[in-house]
Design a protein around this motif. Sequence first.
Motif, mmCIF file in Angstrom:
data_model
loop_
_atom_site.group_PDB
_atom_site.id
_atom_site.type_symbol
_atom_site.label_atom_id
_atom_site.label_comp_id
_atom_site.label_asym_id
_atom_site.label_seq_id
_atom_site.Cartn_x
_atom_site.Cartn_y
_atom_site.Cartn_z
ATOM 1 N N HIS A 41 20.743 62.972 37.582
ATOM 2 C CA HIS A 41 19.318 63.247 37.331
ATOM 3 C C HIS A 41 19.196 64.581 36.598
ATOM 4 O O HIS A 41 19.941 65.527 36.863
ATOM 5 C CB HIS A 41 18.565 63.298 38.664
ATOM 6 N N GLU A 42 18.246 64.655 35.686
ATOM 7 C CA GLU A 42 18.081 65.840 34.849
ATOM 8 C C GLU A 42 17.818 67.109 35.660
ATOM 9 O O GLU A 42 18.117 68.221 35.217
ATOM 10 C CB GLU A 42 16.924 65.623 33.854
ATOM 11 N N GLU A 43 17.258 66.971 36.860
ATOM 12 C CA GLU A 43 16.925 68.145 37.668
ATOM 13 C C GLU A 43 18.085 68.629 38.540
ATOM 14 O O GLU A 43 17.975 69.663 39.202
ATOM 15 C CB GLU A 43 15.707 67.841 38.560
ATOM 16 N N GLN A 65 32.454 55.927 44.833
ATOM 17 C CA GLN A 65 31.748 55.150 43.813
ATOM 18 C C GLN A 65 30.438 55.857 43.478
ATOM 19 O O GLN A 65 29.613 56.090 44.359
ATOM 20 C CB GLN A 65 31.474 53.735 44.325
ATOM 21 N N VAL A 66 30.286 56.210 42.208
ATOM 22 C CA VAL A 66 29.093 56.926 41.741
ATOM 23 C C VAL A 66 28.347 56.021 40.769
ATOM 24 O O VAL A 66 28.949 55.467 39.840
ATOM 25 C CB VAL A 66 29.476 58.242 41.038
ATOM 26 N N LEU A 67 27.051 55.871 40.979
ATOM 27 C CA LEU A 67 26.240 54.990 40.130
ATOM 28 C C LEU A 67 25.070 55.769 39.556
ATOM 29 O O LEU A 67 24.406 56.529 40.269
ATOM 30 C CB LEU A 67 25.724 53.805 40.956
ATOM 31 N N THR A 68 24.807 55.585 38.267
ATOM 32 C CA THR A 68 23.701 56.304 37.634
ATOM 33 C C THR A 68 22.923 55.414 36.679
ATOM 34 O O THR A 68 23.461 54.439 36.148
ATOM 35 C CB THR A 68 24.210 57.546 36.862
ATOM 36 N N LYS A 69 21.663 55.787 36.461
ATOM 37 C CA LYS A 69 20.866 55.199 35.383
ATOM 38 C C LYS A 69 20.786 56.189 34.224
ATOM 39 O O LYS A 69 20.341 55.841 33.146
ATOM 40 C CB LYS A 69 19.447 54.882 35.873
ATOM 41 N N ARG A 70 21.216 57.435 34.498
ATOM 42 C CA ARG A 70 21.151 58.489 33.476
ATOM 43 C C ARG A 70 22.477 58.553 32.711
ATOM 44 O O ARG A 70 23.194 59.549 32.735
ATOM 45 C CB ARG A 70 20.867 59.834 34.127
ATOM 46 N N ALA A 71 22.807 57.471 32.038
ATOM 47 C CA ALA A 71 24.102 57.366 31.363
ATOM 48 C C ALA A 71 24.238 58.364 30.222
ATOM 49 O O ALA A 71 25.346 58.840 29.936
ATOM 50 C CB ALA A 71 24.299 55.942 30.848
ATOM 51 N N LYS A 72 23.152 58.689 29.576
ATOM 52 C CA LYS A 72 23.217 59.647 28.465
ATOM 53 C C LYS A 72 23.638 61.017 28.967
ATOM 54 O O LYS A 72 24.508 61.675 28.383
ATOM 55 C CB LYS A 72 21.871 59.727 27.741
ATOM 56 N N ARG A 73 23.053 61.455 30.081
ATOM 57 C CA ARG A 73 23.450 62.762 30.629
ATOM 58 C C ARG A 73 24.890 62.710 31.142
ATOM 59 O O ARG A 73 25.636 63.679 31.011
ATOM 60 C CB ARG A 73 22.513 63.200 31.757
ATOM 61 N N LEU A 74 25.261 61.603 31.731
ATOM 62 C CA LEU A 74 26.643 61.426 32.183
ATOM 63 C C LEU A 74 27.606 61.717 31.039
ATOM 64 O O LEU A 74 28.564 62.480 31.195
ATOM 65 C CB LEU A 74 26.841 59.986 32.691
ATOM 66 N N LEU A 75 27.355 61.127 29.883
ATOM 67 C CA LEU A 75 28.230 61.327 28.730
ATOM 68 C C LEU A 75 28.192 62.780 28.262
ATOM 69 O O LEU A 75 29.216 63.349 27.875
ATOM 70 C CB LEU A 75 27.845 60.387 27.590
#
Length: 201
Positions: A41-43, A65-75
């Motif tokens: 998350h961005e925050e 196991q880590v799951l995100t919807k913020r794939a852009k920040r992940l990269l």
Amino acid sequence: MGVEKYKDNFKVRTHESALKISYTWKKSKVVFVNSMSDLFHEEIPLEFIKKVFKVMNDNPQHVFQVLTKRAKRLLEVHEELKWSHNIWMGVSVEEEKVENRIDYLRKTNARVKFLSLEPLIGPLPNLKLGKIDWVIVGGESGHSPRPMDADWVIDIQEQCEKSDVAFFFKQWGGKNKKKNGRELNGRTYDEMPEIVLQHNV
């Protein structure tokens, strides 16, 4: 919810004390990290993300196991993180319009990469499964669940089979997910990535 950590409802909060917990476990575990939130998350400060990764790096006997919807920040931050063998990184892909999350995931340094197609709310006929190790599919549950078409699930299972990607079917979902069960094609699918964990990172 009556839980101390949610006293601020779902505002983003970090809990330093929780980072100590996995050091106390005596047996190996599979841990779904921050199931009620999103580590990318961005925050959430990058420094805190690094602390979480250090915990995972320090405990190679567990699978995280880590799951995100913020794939852009992940990269954006993945090169600043240490990807030990026991960290499985996934992205949520519920429908076609967010399939670009897979491309971001594919470019990261994660050793094991997975997709969580849950809740699946639309067909995904052209999944790009290159460098993906595992796919999880599940229908939505609750009071007003959006329907999941069996053809969508069967198509995804066939795509995984053709690409030699492990396929796990979690549930049909619905108002009574227990009754609806998790059989597909008259059987259950519990495939996992063929990753042999090593104690040396």
